[in-house]
Design an enzyme around this catalytic site. Structure first.
Site, PDB file in Angstrom:
ATOM      1  N   CYS A 131       0.845  -1.187   0.000  1.00 46.19           N
ATOM      2  CA  CYS A 131       0.000   0.000   0.000  1.00 46.19           C
ATOM      3  C   CYS A 131       0.879   1.235   0.000  1.00 46.19           C
ATOM      4  CB  CYS A 131      -0.851   0.046   1.258  1.00 46.19           C
ATOM      5  SG  CYS A 131      -1.954  -1.352   1.411  1.00 46.19           S
ATOM      6  N   GLY A 142       0.023   0.046  -5.019  1.00 49.62           N
ATOM      7  CA  GLY A 142      -1.282  -0.579  -4.847  1.00 49.62           C
ATOM      8  C   GLY A 142      -2.231  -0.098  -5.914  1.00 49.62           C
ATOM      9  N   ASN A 174       0.013   1.213   5.870  1.00 51.54           N
ATOM     10  CA  ASN A 174       0.859   0.406   4.992  1.00 51.54           C
ATOM     11  C   ASN A 174       1.609  -0.583   5.874  1.00 51.54           C
ATOM     12  OD1 ASN A 174       3.970   1.077   3.214  1.00 51.54           O
ATOM     13  ND2 ASN A 174       2.621  -0.664   3.074  1.00 51.54           N
ATOM     14  N   GLY A 175       1.375  -1.859   5.643  1.00 52.58           N
ATOM     15  CA  GLY A 175       2.058  -2.869   6.443  1.00 52.58           C
ATOM     16  C   GLY A 175       1.131  -4.029   6.741  1.00 52.58           C
ATOM     17  N   TYR A 207      12.978  -3.950  -5.093  1.00 55.66           N
ATOM     18  CA  TYR A 207      11.890  -4.080  -6.062  1.00 55.66           C
ATOM     19  C   TYR A 207      10.752  -3.070  -5.923  1.00 55.66           C
ATOM     20  CZ  TYR A 207       7.716  -6.192  -8.178  1.00 55.66           C
ATOM     21  OH  TYR A 207       6.570  -6.396  -8.889  1.00 55.66           O
TER      22      TYR A 207
END
Ligand code: SF4
Length: 471
Positions: free
Chosen positions: A5, A36, A110-111, A250
């Site tokens: 996210c 996302g 986010n996580g 990445y």
């Protein structure tokens, strides 16, 4: 592998920029779209009420001029989502808003929490009602519970004390925009300055997009409150951190600066390291686009092997569907990638990719390059073998699906059809990132995780969590 996210928070001086929050968030979210693509959401306040709008799809698919005009406010938060915990449906879209007697909070995350099921059970037993199966809603309810009996800073501290896992949060509460980063710092979060305001975002590329200036990263364990200044509260300290190494390899955009490192530079270093660790004779070095591009440039510079694009990515592919029959599956790969035949025909090719997860994509790409006439294909990979799943916010694969969990390097080489295969060493990767080993999460590469996960090893890093100290 899927990104997790991206989060954004924006605060403006309300006298100077009453209604600007949503449009800034909208552009920043577009800059974070790679993190996302399933859903998008914005929540803003003009003082008092919180107005939120969220839905499925890309930022530009869901939000239009009318929707943005309805989101008038001087402060707000935004979120782009790929589902990690919680399925892909509208109920799981963020930001989550929760009403309580002091007002409304909106929260985006986010996580991935590793203990959210236990926390949810406790909250449900205490009468809380959930509308989603997302771990983020658990954080929102915990925070509301704490806000009923504590001031804002203490409420965040008490909430963090209960959470285990990875979380970078942006929160809208009491007309304030707050940023929180977990004490191990798994996921990135940084602060920038924009005209008459401040911005919080997962990656600095979003600050550049709105013509802002990166100020600094939010430190692991830190809570920041945006107003006419950056109010900082260091709530927890850990002896070490656990920055996700895959952000550098990445996920993040190469133009982002993350925890003091330019991601482009790290990927360039990775390419140089691959050339040094495994010198290989070839006619060209080609990236698997996009994430392999910078490393392939680094490889070429260090080795002298000519850089040439053997593969071109179609950037406008929509969703592909599983199609019966090999030929149609082949079409799906060709839709995303095509070869530049002249660059690979009759050549020995070094193909640089960031990682191998299941091995199926690598096999198809190598097959494509070989059918275009490549004589030899040497696969060089910018991360060591992924042997274990990620529980901390990356949708990777199960252990059964991870090819390197069951096969040796020679076995993977055979299955993907390469003439040779080399993965960067763990030490080589760490030195390319330039952050000490003790401050990186490498759980999916080593099987040893920085936080306790049932059935997995974590003894070496467990001590970190015992080093939390409140201010
Ligand atoms: S397990 Fe791997 S992908 Fe997950 S946070 Fe750690 S380094 Fe990143």
């Amino acid at each position: 592998m899927k990104d997790k996210c991206g989060v954004v928070g924006v605060w403006f001086d309300r006298e100077k920029n009453r209604d600007a929050a949503a449009i800034y968030i909208y552009y920043a979210m577009q800059a974070l779209q790679h993190r996302g693509q399933e859903s998008s959401g914005i929540a803003v306040t003009a003082g008092g009420n919180v107005i939120a709008d969220k839905g499925m799809g890309l930022v530009t698919d869901y939000f239009n001029r009318e929707r943005l005009q309805r989101l008038a406010g001087f402060a707000g938060i935004g979120h782009v989502r790929y589902s990690t915990t919680g399925s892909s449906r509208i109920e799981n879209c963020q930001p989550f808003t929760v009403q309580y007697k002091g007002g409304t909070i909106a929260l985006a995350h986010n996580g991935n929490l590793v203990n959210y099921r236990e926390l949810k059970k406790e909250l449900e037993a205490a009468g809380r009602i959930f509308t989603s199966d997302s771990d983020t809603e658990v954080i929102a309810h915990l925070l509301v519970k704490e806000l009923m009996r504590n001031d804002l800073v203490e409420a965040v501290r008490e909430t963090m004390r209960k959470l285990s896992g990875s979380y970078s949060l942006v929160i809208l509460v009491d007309d304030k925009v707050i940023g929180v980063r977990d004490p191990l710092g798994f996921k990135p979060l940084c602060i920038g300055r924009v005209d008459n305001g401040l911005i919080l975002t997962s990656e600095s590329c979003a600050i550049d997009t709105v013509n802002g200036e990166l100020v600094r990263d939010v430190a692991p364990g830190e809570m920041v409150i945006l107003s006419d200044r950056i109010e900082s509260h260091k709530l927890f300290r850990c002896k070490n951190h656990s920055y996700c190494m895959f952000e550098f390899v990445y996920f993040a955009r190469p133009d982002s600066i993350m925890d003091g490192r330019l991601v482009y530079k790290v990927r360039h270093n990775i390419g140089e390291m691959l050339a040094r660790e495994c010198p290989t004779e070839a006619d060209i070095v080609s990236p698997v686009p996009d994430s392999g591009i910078t490393s392939a440039i680094g490889y070429s510079g260090a080795s002298g092997v000519r850089y040439a694009e053997g593969l071109i990515k179609n950037r406008y592919v929509g969703r592909t569907f599983i199609m019966p029959g090999q030929d149609l599956r082949e079409t799906a790969v060709r839709l995303k990638l095509n070869t530049v035949r002249e660059n690979v025909n009759g050549k020995d090719v070094i193909l640089i990719d960031d990682s191998i997860v299941r091995g199926t994509t690598s096999r198809r790409i190598i097959d494509l390059v070989r059918r275009s006439g490549a004589r030899k294909i040497h696969a060089r990979i910018g991360s060591p073998p992924i042997i274990s799943p990620c529980y901390l916010g990356i949708d990777m694969a199960t252990r059964e699906e991870l090819i390197a969990a069951h096969k040796s390097v020679k076995g993977v080489e055979f299955l993907i059809g390469a003439d040779s295969l080399y993965y960067i060493s763990l030490d080589g990767l760490i030195s390319s990132i330039g952050i000490p080993k003790e401050d990186l999460c490498t759980g999916c590469l080593t099987g040893v995780y920085p936080v306790e996960i049932p059935g997995e090893q974590c003894e070496a890093r467990q001590t970190r969590l015992q080093n939390f100290t409140g201010d």
